[in-house]
Design a protein around this motif. Structure first.
Motif, PDB file in Angstrom:
ATOM      1  N   GLU A  89       0.878  -1.142   0.170  1.00  0.00           N
ATOM      2  CA  GLU A  89      -0.127  -0.132   0.203  1.00  0.00           C
ATOM      3  C   GLU A  89       0.786   0.817   0.001  1.00  0.00           C
ATOM      4  N   ASP A  90       2.130   1.353   0.278  1.00  0.00           N
ATOM      5  CA  ASP A  90       3.023   1.925  -0.113  1.00  0.00           C
ATOM      6  C   ASP A  90       2.916   2.793  -1.143  1.00  0.00           C
ATOM      7  N   THR A  91       2.718   1.637  -2.446  1.00  0.00           N
ATOM      8  CA  THR A  91       3.059   2.096  -3.533  1.00  0.00           C
ATOM      9  C   THR A  91       2.290   3.035  -4.120  1.00  0.00           C
ATOM     10  N   ALA A  92       3.166   3.479  -4.889  1.00  0.00           N
ATOM     11  CA  ALA A  92       2.606   5.383  -5.664  1.00  0.00           C
ATOM     12  C   ALA A  92       3.728   6.282  -5.834  1.00  0.00           C
ATOM     13  N   VAL A  93       3.831   6.935  -6.863  1.00  0.00           N
ATOM     14  CA  VAL A  93       4.200   8.145  -7.201  1.00  0.00           C
ATOM     15  C   VAL A  93       4.790   9.342  -5.624  1.00  0.00           C
ATOM     16  N   TYR A  94       6.101   9.471  -5.127  1.00  0.00           N
ATOM     17  CA  TYR A  94       6.578  10.621  -3.406  1.00  0.00           C
ATOM     18  C   TYR A  94       7.436  11.583  -5.062  1.00  0.00           C
ATOM     19  N   TYR A  95       6.493  12.483  -4.399  1.00  0.00           N
ATOM     20  CA  TYR A  95       6.621  14.039  -4.288  1.00  0.00           C
ATOM     21  C   TYR A  95       7.305  14.439  -3.771  1.00  0.00           C
ATOM     22  N   CYS A  96       8.283  15.067  -3.959  1.00  0.00           N
ATOM     23  CA  CYS A  96       9.310  16.368  -2.684  1.00  0.00           C
ATOM     24  C   CYS A  96       8.510  17.865  -2.917  1.00  0.00           C
ATOM     25  N   ASN A  97       7.797  18.172  -1.938  1.00  0.00           N
ATOM     26  CA  ASN A  97       7.575  19.647  -1.978  1.00  0.00           C
ATOM     27  C   ASN A  97       8.392  20.455  -0.931  1.00  0.00           C
ATOM     28  N   ALA A  98       8.960  22.237  -1.573  1.00  0.00           N
ATOM     29  CA  ALA A  98       9.402  22.878  -1.237  1.00  0.00           C
ATOM     30  C   ALA A  98       7.911  24.196  -0.605  1.00  0.00           C
ATOM     31  N   LYS A  99       8.247  24.893   0.397  1.00  0.00           N
ATOM     32  CA  LYS A  99       7.029  25.702   1.406  1.00  0.00           C
ATOM     33  C   LYS A  99       7.386  26.591   1.349  1.00  0.00           C
ATOM     34  N   ILE A 100       7.208  27.791   1.160  1.00  0.00           N
ATOM     35  CA  ILE A 100       7.308  28.697   2.471  1.00  0.00           C
ATOM     36  C   ILE A 100       6.338  30.013   2.519  1.00  0.00           C
ATOM     37  N   GLY A 101       5.486  30.414   2.880  1.00  0.00           N
ATOM     38  CA  GLY A 101       4.186  30.999   3.248  1.00  0.00           C
ATOM     39  C   GLY A 101       3.024  30.260   2.231  1.00  0.00           C
ATOM     40  N   PHE A 102       3.019  31.295   1.274  1.00  0.00           N
ATOM     41  CA  PHE A 102       2.180  31.247  -0.221  1.00  0.00           C
ATOM     42  C   PHE A 102       2.589  30.097  -1.663  1.00  0.00           C
ATOM     43  N   THR A 103       4.109  30.181  -0.979  1.00  0.00           N
ATOM     44  CA  THR A 103       4.475  29.568  -2.881  1.00  0.00           C
ATOM     45  C   THR A 103       5.087  28.636  -2.783  1.00  0.00           C
ATOM     46  N   GLU A 104       5.053  27.778  -3.030  1.00  0.00           N
ATOM     47  CA  GLU A 104       5.934  26.251  -2.957  1.00  0.00           C
ATOM     48  C   GLU A 104       6.103  25.794  -4.331  1.00  0.00           C
ATOM     49  N   TYR A 105       6.780  24.636  -4.671  1.00  0.00           N
ATOM     50  CA  TYR A 105       7.485  24.298  -5.544  1.00  0.00           C
ATOM     51  C   TYR A 105       7.468  22.780  -5.340  1.00  0.00           C
ATOM     52  N   TRP A 106       7.198  21.826  -6.821  1.00  0.00           N
ATOM     53  CA  TRP A 106       7.057  20.375  -7.317  1.00  0.00           C
ATOM     54  C   TRP A 106       8.342  19.949  -7.456  1.00  0.00           C
ATOM     55  N   GLY A 107       8.452  18.824  -7.150  1.00  0.00           N
ATOM     56  CA  GLY A 107       9.617  18.309  -7.743  1.00  0.00           C
ATOM     57  C   GLY A 107       8.560  16.855  -8.775  1.00  0.00           C
ATOM     58  N   GLN A 108       9.305  16.249 -10.036  1.00  0.00           N
ATOM     59  CA  GLN A 108       9.073  15.516 -10.882  1.00  0.00           C
ATOM     60  C   GLN A 108       8.137  14.608 -10.691  1.00  0.00           C
ATOM     61  N   GLY A 109       8.744  14.172  -9.217  1.00  0.00           N
ATOM     62  CA  GLY A 109       8.019  12.439  -8.625  1.00  0.00           C
ATOM     63  C   GLY A 109       8.990  11.122  -9.214  1.00  0.00           C
ATOM     64  N   THR A 110       9.167  10.071  -8.194  1.00  0.00           N
ATOM     65  CA  THR A 110       9.786   9.436  -8.184  1.00  0.00           C
ATOM     66  C   THR A 110       8.585   8.170  -8.161  1.00  0.00           C
ATOM     67  N   GLN A 111       8.825   7.333  -9.128  1.00  0.00           N
ATOM     68  CA  GLN A 111       8.045   5.947  -8.537  1.00  0.00           C
ATOM     69  C   GLN A 111       8.402   4.944  -7.366  1.00  0.00           C
ATOM     70  N   VAL A 112       7.830   4.692  -6.659  1.00  0.00           N
ATOM     71  CA  VAL A 112       8.382   3.849  -5.807  1.00  0.00           C
ATOM     72  C   VAL A 112       6.964   2.757  -5.850  1.00  0.00           C
ATOM     73  N   THR A 113       7.340   1.629  -5.143  1.00  0.00           N
ATOM     74  CA  THR A 113       6.550   0.301  -6.464  1.00  0.00           C
ATOM     75  C   THR A 113       7.087  -1.376  -5.414  1.00  0.00           C
ATOM     76  N   VAL A 114       6.210  -1.303  -4.467  1.00  0.00           N
ATOM     77  CA  VAL A 114       6.611  -2.376  -3.314  1.00  0.00           C
ATOM     78  C   VAL A 114       5.814  -3.749  -4.325  1.00  0.00           C
ATOM     79  N   SER A 115       5.894  -4.649  -4.448  1.00  0.00           N
ATOM     80  CA  SER A 115       5.328  -5.864  -4.587  1.00  0.00           C
ATOM     81  C   SER A 115       6.485  -7.055  -4.522  1.00  0.00           C
ATOM     82  N   SER A 116       5.698  -8.352  -4.587  1.00  0.00           N
ATOM     83  CA  SER A 116       7.167  -9.189  -4.764  1.00  0.00           C
ATOM     84  C   SER A 116       7.057 -10.284  -5.840  1.00  0.00           C
TER      85      SER A 116
END
Length: 116
Positions: A89-116
């Protein structure tokens, strides 16, 4: 302006570990509140963990408490997410976020897949 680049995602078996990194370029990384979000298919993006500029305050999604650890190194302009005891259930695209006040920035994301 801040540019964020995530790395460290991949395929891992249940119970395994991954460490995500988010490298920031631009000015004043140390003043930003940093966070990791994730979005699974068909679900809304959710905040997984965040950390204050001085690392004095951290917060976690209930379902990852005790398994994930967020940290940052302001000298390297990098924030990390150590993920242990991973579950499917942790499988998802993970995004980094930077925030100050009302300004925020995002990364492009990295895929995490947990599976046997």
């Amino acid at each position: 302006q801040v540019q964020l680049v995530e790395s460290g995602g991949g395929l891992v078996q249940p119970g395994g570990s991954l460490r995500l990194s988010c490298a920031a370029s631009g000015s004043s990384f140390s003043i930003y509140y940093m966070g990791w979000y994730r979005q699974a298919p068909g679900k809304q993006r959710e905040l997984v963990a965040d950390i204050s500029s001085s690392s004095s305050v951290t917060g976690y999604l209930d379902s990852v408490k005790g398994r994930f650890t967020i940290s940052r190194d302001n000298a390297k302009n990098t924030v990390y997410l150590q993920m242990n005891s991973l579950k499917p259930e942790d499988t998802a695209v993970y995004y980094c976020n930077a925030k100050i006040g009302f300004t925020e920035y995002w990364g492009q994301g990295t895929q995490v897949t947990v599976s046997s």
